[in-house]
Design an enzyme around this catalytic site. Structure first.
Site, PDB file in Angstrom:
ATOM      1  N   THR A 157       1.250  -1.344  -0.310  1.00  9.56           N
ATOM      2  CA  THR A 157      -0.337   0.280  -0.152  1.00  9.56           C
ATOM      3  C   THR A 157       1.091   1.142   0.402  1.00  9.56           C
ATOM      4  O   THR A 157       0.281   2.511  -0.271  1.00  9.56           O
ATOM      5  CB  THR A 157      -1.324   0.888   1.362  1.00  9.56           C
ATOM      6  OG1 THR A 157       0.215  -0.304   2.115  1.00  9.56           O
ATOM      7  CG2 THR A 157      -2.246  -1.050   1.052  1.00  9.56           C
ATOM      8  N   GLU A 158       1.842   1.007  -0.258  1.00  9.09           N
ATOM      9  CA  GLU A 158       3.203   2.082  -0.145  1.00  9.09           C
ATOM     10  C   GLU A 158       2.904   3.953  -0.830  1.00  9.09           C
ATOM     11  O   GLU A 158       2.372   4.486  -0.850  1.00  9.09           O
ATOM     12  CB  GLU A 158       4.891   1.734  -0.016  1.00  9.09           C
ATOM     13  CG  GLU A 158       4.891   1.207   1.364  1.00  9.09           C
ATOM     14  CD  GLU A 158       4.756  -0.270   1.411  1.00  9.09           C
ATOM     15  OE1 GLU A 158       5.106  -1.205   1.588  1.00  9.09           O
ATOM     16  OE2 GLU A 158       4.028  -0.602   0.747  1.00  9.09           O
TER      17      GLU A 158
END
Length: 261
Positions: free
Chosen positions: A134-135
């Site tokens: 999800t960065e």
């Protein structure tokens, strides 16, 4: 109560448990340091045969604790690099642990949690687990975990999931190679124990040597040096106490000592 719990069974099976279920086992600098210490100690302990990595609560690990990340964002470059190196060292310690390592994934693994799964030798997960890198949604990149995730999932899959940050299922994680086995949630403990039984059949020293062999041959050109190195390795193993005992037990239809512990 400690954020990291460590237990060693009489048969040499060690379990490292992330014990921050209330925050989905998100990790900060203290948790990272404790994990690194646990993997280092267990890897060096001759009484330990293998290491299971687990998380308490609903999630395996949500990755980095966002309050920690926010605090670090206000620090200077050198401090940020030093802090990120803590995570990098912890993952490398897990990846290079001479004992077999098994991630037992009971729930979601996001961001750095995927890195923990990928850095383990084997991953078994519940069919209800989900995964996400999800960065980029946070304006970040999965930099430190990338060597392990790319090795596990492959470049092509990472081009999608690093960029979209979308969630993917346990079955998709299995298809991509991130996890090796997917079982119904109620059967996860039994599946983990079955993997333990299989691993305990192998010679401890040979397993450590096999892990080192993989690291050596991956991405190494098939040149004369590698051919010679692999020949040297099997020669050493044949002449080792484990090698002699194992071959002798097989021919004599008995069990080698490591299977009787």
């Amino acid at each position: 109560m400690s954020d990291i719990l460590t237990d060693i069974r009489a048969d040499g099976v060690a379990t490292v448990t992330m014990n921050r279920g209330e925050v989905h086992n998100a990790f900060n600098e203290t948790v990272i340091a404790d994990l690194a210490d646990a993997f280092q100690r267990l890897g060096a302990d001759p009484a330990v045969r293998l290491v299971l990595l687990r998380g308490t609560g609903k999630s395996f690990s949500a990755g980095a604790d966002l309050s920690w990340m926010q605090r670090m964002a206000g620090y200077g470059h050198d401090e940020n690099v030093a802090d990120a190196m803590g995570l990098a060292v912890m993952l490398r310690t897990l990846d290079t642990c001479p004992k077999p390592t098994v991630a037992v994934v009971q729930g979601p693994a996001y961001g750095g949690g995927v890195g923990l799964v990928a850095a383990c030798d084997i991953a078994v997960c519940a069919d209800t687990a989900s995964f996400a890198l999800t960065e980029v949604k946070l304006g970040l990149i999965p930099a430190v975990i990338s060597p392990y995730v790319v090795a596990a999932m492959g470049e092509r899959a990472c081009r999608r999931y690093f960029l979209t940050a979308e969630r993917f299922s346990a079955s998709e994680a299995h298809r991509l190679g991130l996890v090796h086995e997917v079982v119904p949630a109620g059967e996860l403990d039994a599946a983990a124990e079955a993997m333990v039984v299989r691993l305990m059949e192998g010679a401890p020293g040979a397993q450590g040597a096999a892990k080192d062999l993989i690291r050596t041959v991956v991405n190494h050109p098939l040149d004369d040096a590698l051919v010679r190195d692999t020949a040297e390795r099997i020669a050493r193993q044949r002449a080792s106490a484990e090698g002699r005992e194992g071959v002798g037990a097989f021919l004599g239809k008995t069990r080698p000592g490591w299977q009787n512990r």
